[in-house]
Enzyme design. Sequence first.
Site, PDB file in Angstrom:
ATOM      1  N   GLY A  38      -5.665 -11.346  -7.350  1.00 16.65           N
ATOM      2  CA  GLY A  38      -6.158 -10.292  -6.694  1.00 16.65           C
ATOM      3  C   GLY A  38      -5.293  -9.187  -6.910  1.00 16.65           C
ATOM      4  O   GLY A  38      -5.552  -8.200  -5.927  1.00 16.65           O
ATOM      5  N   SER A  82       0.694  -1.104  -0.088  1.00 17.64           N
ATOM      6  CA  SER A  82      -0.161  -0.017   0.212  1.00 17.64           C
ATOM      7  C   SER A  82       0.853   1.121   0.039  1.00 17.64           C
ATOM      8  O   SER A  82       0.601   2.129  -0.704  1.00 17.64           O
ATOM      9  CB  SER A  82      -0.914   0.055   1.261  1.00 17.64           C
ATOM     10  N   TYR A 108      -3.181 -13.395  -4.317  1.00 21.16           N
ATOM     11  CA  TYR A 108      -2.002 -13.325  -5.525  1.00 21.16           C
ATOM     12  C   TYR A 108      -0.702 -13.496  -4.785  1.00 21.16           C
ATOM     13  O   TYR A 108      -0.612 -13.736  -3.540  1.00 21.16           O
ATOM     14  CB  TYR A 108      -2.025 -11.780  -5.796  1.00 21.16           C
ATOM     15  N   LYS A 143      -9.828  -5.393  10.322  1.00 18.15           N
ATOM     16  CA  LYS A 143     -10.947  -4.702   9.607  1.00 18.15           C
ATOM     17  C   LYS A 143     -12.328  -4.856  10.342  1.00 18.15           C
ATOM     18  O   LYS A 143     -13.025  -4.025  10.472  1.00 18.15           O
ATOM     19  CB  LYS A 143     -11.283  -5.230   8.198  1.00 18.15           C
ATOM     20  N   ASN A 155     -12.138  -1.137   5.747  1.00 18.70           N
ATOM     21  CA  ASN A 155     -10.808  -1.107   5.474  1.00 18.70           C
ATOM     22  C   ASN A 155     -10.210   0.320   4.932  1.00 18.70           C
ATOM     23  O   ASN A 155      -8.924   0.451   4.518  1.00 18.70           O
ATOM     24  CB  ASN A 155     -10.530  -1.928   3.996  1.00 18.70           C
ATOM     25  N   GLY A 169     -16.404 -15.962   4.834  1.00 18.07           N
ATOM     26  CA  GLY A 169     -15.670 -15.366   5.892  1.00 18.07           C
ATOM     27  C   GLY A 169     -15.569 -13.673   5.496  1.00 18.07           C
ATOM     28  O   GLY A 169     -16.434 -13.401   4.757  1.00 18.07           O
ATOM     29  N   THR A 196      -5.815  -3.292   7.396  1.00 12.44           N
ATOM     30  CA  THR A 196      -5.952  -4.726   6.699  1.00 12.44           C
ATOM     31  C   THR A 196      -5.858  -5.603   7.751  1.00 12.44           C
ATOM     32  O   THR A 196      -6.124  -5.388   8.920  1.00 12.44           O
ATOM     33  CB  THR A 196      -4.686  -4.949   5.575  1.00 12.44           C
TER      34      THR A 196
END
Length: 279
Positions: free
Chosen positions: A244, A17, A222, A66, A87, A129, A62
Amino acid sequence: MTDLYCVFGNPIAHSKSPAIHSAFAAATSQDLRYEARLAPLDGFAASVAEFVAGGGRGANVTVPFKEEAFRLCTRRSARAELAGAVNTLNFADGEIVGDNTDGAGLVRDIVANLGVALAGRRVLLLGAGGAARGVIEPLLGERPQSLTIANRSADKAELLAEIFQKNASTVNATVNGGNYEKLAGHRFDVVINATSASLAGASLPLPPDLFAAGSLAYDMMYGKGETPFLALARSQGAARSADGLGMLVEQAAEAFRLWRGVRPVTAGVLANLRATLAA
Ligand code: ATR
């Protein structure tokens, strides 16, 4: 003055990020700094309070915070309420405002980046989930023909289907939930993996003939190579696959837009990340 943002997680050292948001800031000429912050497992709220006291303007959240972020907010967007998780945080006037951009990021990656329409399609979501729940409302917003939620524990999938059938703002789709056996004999145009099975080294018990002609397999996970789910999907006849990484970049772009009022172009950032991951 440079505005300060961060991502909270535990662990957080390998978060992409900061690189993504720094690239967005440079591309849009926004004066901001974005850093990774490790919050202790029992100290998320204190870490947020410290960040706000130090002038923090907003934050991403993250794993594993969350749901705790959701509870900490003084206000939440409708999609965050339905996701049950937050998030993206915005700090203003003493308030902690929460949103959830994961689902919007997923949908944008599928529809805009991959060019696969969800409208009128049969969509299968694997897992029930937090990751699965977070993307259901935006998926339904695309008006698929049907949304099927499959999970190892059938009751969790059935409960999610019931909640969203009742509460989602747009439900023109049939929403079903059940276990993997219940999928036998059904075909889907888009199959999305939102389970953490591959982290446990497990393979999902998908029945054969799940993938319709031309179908897309999408893994919200990913990694360096092909993910275990995408390898399985390919062997079972999925025509296209995507991991992802695009969702990661798109959820970040949506958070950036919420904070700064400008939507960054994502293609170059995604291409650079992909190259780094492959190296
Ligand atoms: P997350 O926030 O990543 O969604 P979670 O809430 O713990 O994490 O959910 C993990 C999901 O992966 C669940 O759908 C879980 O299935 P169960 O609800 O039946 O536990 C699924 N999952 C994890 N390991 C799995 C495995 N080995 N096989 C199948 N599903 C698995």
